[in-house]
Design a protein around this motif. Structure first.
Motif, short mmCIF file in Angstrom:
data_model
loop_
_atom_site.label_atom_id
_atom_site.label_comp_id
_atom_site.label_asym_id
_atom_site.label_seq_id
_atom_site.Cartn_x
_atom_site.Cartn_y
_atom_site.Cartn_z
N ARG A 8 1.06 -1.37 0.19
CA ARG A 8 0.24 0.17 0.11
C ARG A 8 0.98 1.17 0.14
O ARG A 8 2.00 1.48 0.10
N PRO A 9 0.03 2.05 -0.67
CA PRO A 9 1.54 3.42 -0.04
C PRO A 9 1.95 3.45 0.48
O PRO A 9 3.21 4.61 0.93
N ASP A 10 0.51 3.41 1.81
CA ASP A 10 1.65 4.16 3.47
C ASP A 10 2.58 3.13 3.88
O ASP A 10 2.92 3.30 5.56
N HIS A 11 3.14 1.95 2.98
CA HIS A 11 3.96 1.44 3.68
C HIS A 11 5.08 1.58 3.29
O HIS A 11 6.51 1.20 3.55
N ALA A 12 5.50 2.81 2.14
CA ALA A 12 6.56 3.34 1.77
C ALA A 12 8.07 3.49 2.70
O ALA A 12 9.33 3.12 2.44
N GLU A 13 7.71 4.46 4.06
CA GLU A 13 8.35 4.88 5.00
C GLU A 13 9.17 2.99 4.84
O GLU A 13 10.22 3.50 5.44
N ALA A 14 8.38 2.49 6.28
CA ALA A 14 8.76 1.37 6.47
C ALA A 14 9.77 0.70 5.38
O ALA A 14 10.99 -0.25 5.70
N LEU A 15 9.29 0.19 4.56
CA LEU A 15 9.30 -0.62 3.35
C LEU A 15 11.40 0.26 3.22
O LEU A 15 12.23 -0.51 2.49
N LEU A 16 11.24 1.62 2.76
CA LEU A 16 12.65 2.09 2.32
C LEU A 16 13.67 1.78 3.69
O LEU A 16 14.82 1.41 3.65
N ALA A 17 12.73 2.66 5.01
CA ALA A 17 13.80 1.73 6.39
C ALA A 17 14.62 0.52 6.09
O ALA A 17 15.67 0.32 6.19
N PHE A 18 13.27 -0.46 6.38
CA PHE A 18 13.26 -1.93 5.50
C PHE A 18 15.02 -2.70 4.66
O PHE A 18 16.17 -2.86 4.71
N GLU A 19 14.47 -1.48 3.41
CA GLU A 19 15.40 -1.57 2.30
C GLU A 19 17.20 -1.44 2.84
O GLU A 19 18.38 -1.85 2.33
N ARG A 20 17.19 -0.53 3.26
CA ARG A 20 18.56 0.72 4.00
C ARG A 20 19.30 -0.45 4.94
O ARG A 20 20.68 -0.59 5.29
N ALA A 21 18.39 -0.67 5.65
CA ALA A 21 19.20 -0.95 7.00
C ALA A 21 19.38 -2.91 6.41
O ALA A 21 20.47 -2.75 7.14
N ASN A 22 18.62 -3.10 5.68
CA ASN A 22 19.57 -4.46 5.26
C ASN A 22 20.31 -4.95 3.76
O ASN A 22 20.59 -5.81 3.66
N ARG A 23 20.33 -3.32 3.08
CA ARG A 23 20.92 -3.76 2.28
C ARG A 23 22.70 -4.69 2.25
O ARG A 23 22.53 -5.45 0.82
N ALA A 24 23.04 -3.87 2.34
CA ALA A 24 24.58 -4.48 2.91
C ALA A 24 24.50 -6.42 3.68
O ALA A 24 25.31 -7.12 2.17
N TYR A 25 23.87 -6.46 4.21
CA TYR A 25 23.27 -7.85 4.21
C TYR A 25 22.45 -8.75 2.95
O TYR A 25 23.28 -9.01 2.57
N PHE A 26 21.58 -8.17 2.26
CA PHE A 26 20.62 -8.41 0.84
C PHE A 26 21.97 -8.83 0.47
O PHE A 26 23.09 -9.36 -0.56
N ALA A 27 22.82 -7.85 -0.31
CA ALA A 27 24.19 -7.57 -1.15
C ALA A 27 25.34 -8.85 -0.86
O ALA A 27 25.45 -9.05 -1.73
N ARG A 28 25.17 -9.69 0.12
CA ARG A 28 25.64 -10.64 -0.11
C ARG A 28 25.79 -11.43 -0.25
O ARG A 28 26.45 -12.79 -0.81
#
Length: 163
Positions: A8-28
């Motif tokens: 949903r539109p209101d997930h944007a902020e939490a989703l961006l925070a999730f992606e930022r917090a886990n970026r290095a983890y995912f990139a492995r």
């Protein structure tokens, strides 16, 4: 344990925070999304919502028991009864069965809510945890290929037993 909610539109902020917090983890274990993904996140989020409204994709956030966003599970390129499953689970939730449960729920929704008959999924060869999640959810290896110059595996799962 977990729930999947349509994006949903209101997930944007939490989703961006999730992606930022886990970026290095995912990139492995998977190719990095790159800086442009984060810089243009608002536009990307709007584009995903538009694709979902068209019915060509089904995007979901994965929420833990407390309602915190701990992942995403997406069905993309819906056509002719099939779609590709993609998922990401936060490092903080890894090893607790969240990925297995999220994939199981995505498969159930694919069959019962979206009328799909088969799913495909890909993972890199150096991601045994993802391979195990797919295998535990009835996916079987179909072929090997290169994903952004990384050895990868493609999987397939008929959904006849869920419909």
């Amino acid at each position: 344990m977990i729930t999947l909610e349509p994006l949903r539109p209101d997930h944007a902020e939490a989703l961006l925070a999730f992606e930022r917090a886990n970026r290095a983890y995912f990139a492995r274990s998977i190719p990095d999304r790159g800086d442009a993904y984060f810089a243009g996140f608002a536009d990307r989020h709007a584009a995903l919502l538009a694709e979902q409204a068209e019915g060509t994709c089904r995007f979901h956030v994965v929420l833990d028991a407390a309602g915190g966003l701990v992942g995403r599970a997406n069905l993309v390129d819906l056509a002719d009864g099939s779609a590709e499953l993609g998922y990401r689970i936060a490092e903080s939730a890894a090893g607790r069965g969240v990925a297995k449960a999220a994939v199981a729920e995505a498969c159930r929704l694919a069959a019962t809510a979206y009328g799909l008959t088969v799913l495909t999924a890909v993972t890199t060869v150096d991601n045994p945890a993802s391979q195990a999640v797919l295998a535990r959810n009835g996916f079987t290896l179909s072929h090997r290929f290169l994903l952004a110059d990384r050895p990868a595996l493609a999987y397939r799962r008929p959904l006849g037993d869920l419909g």
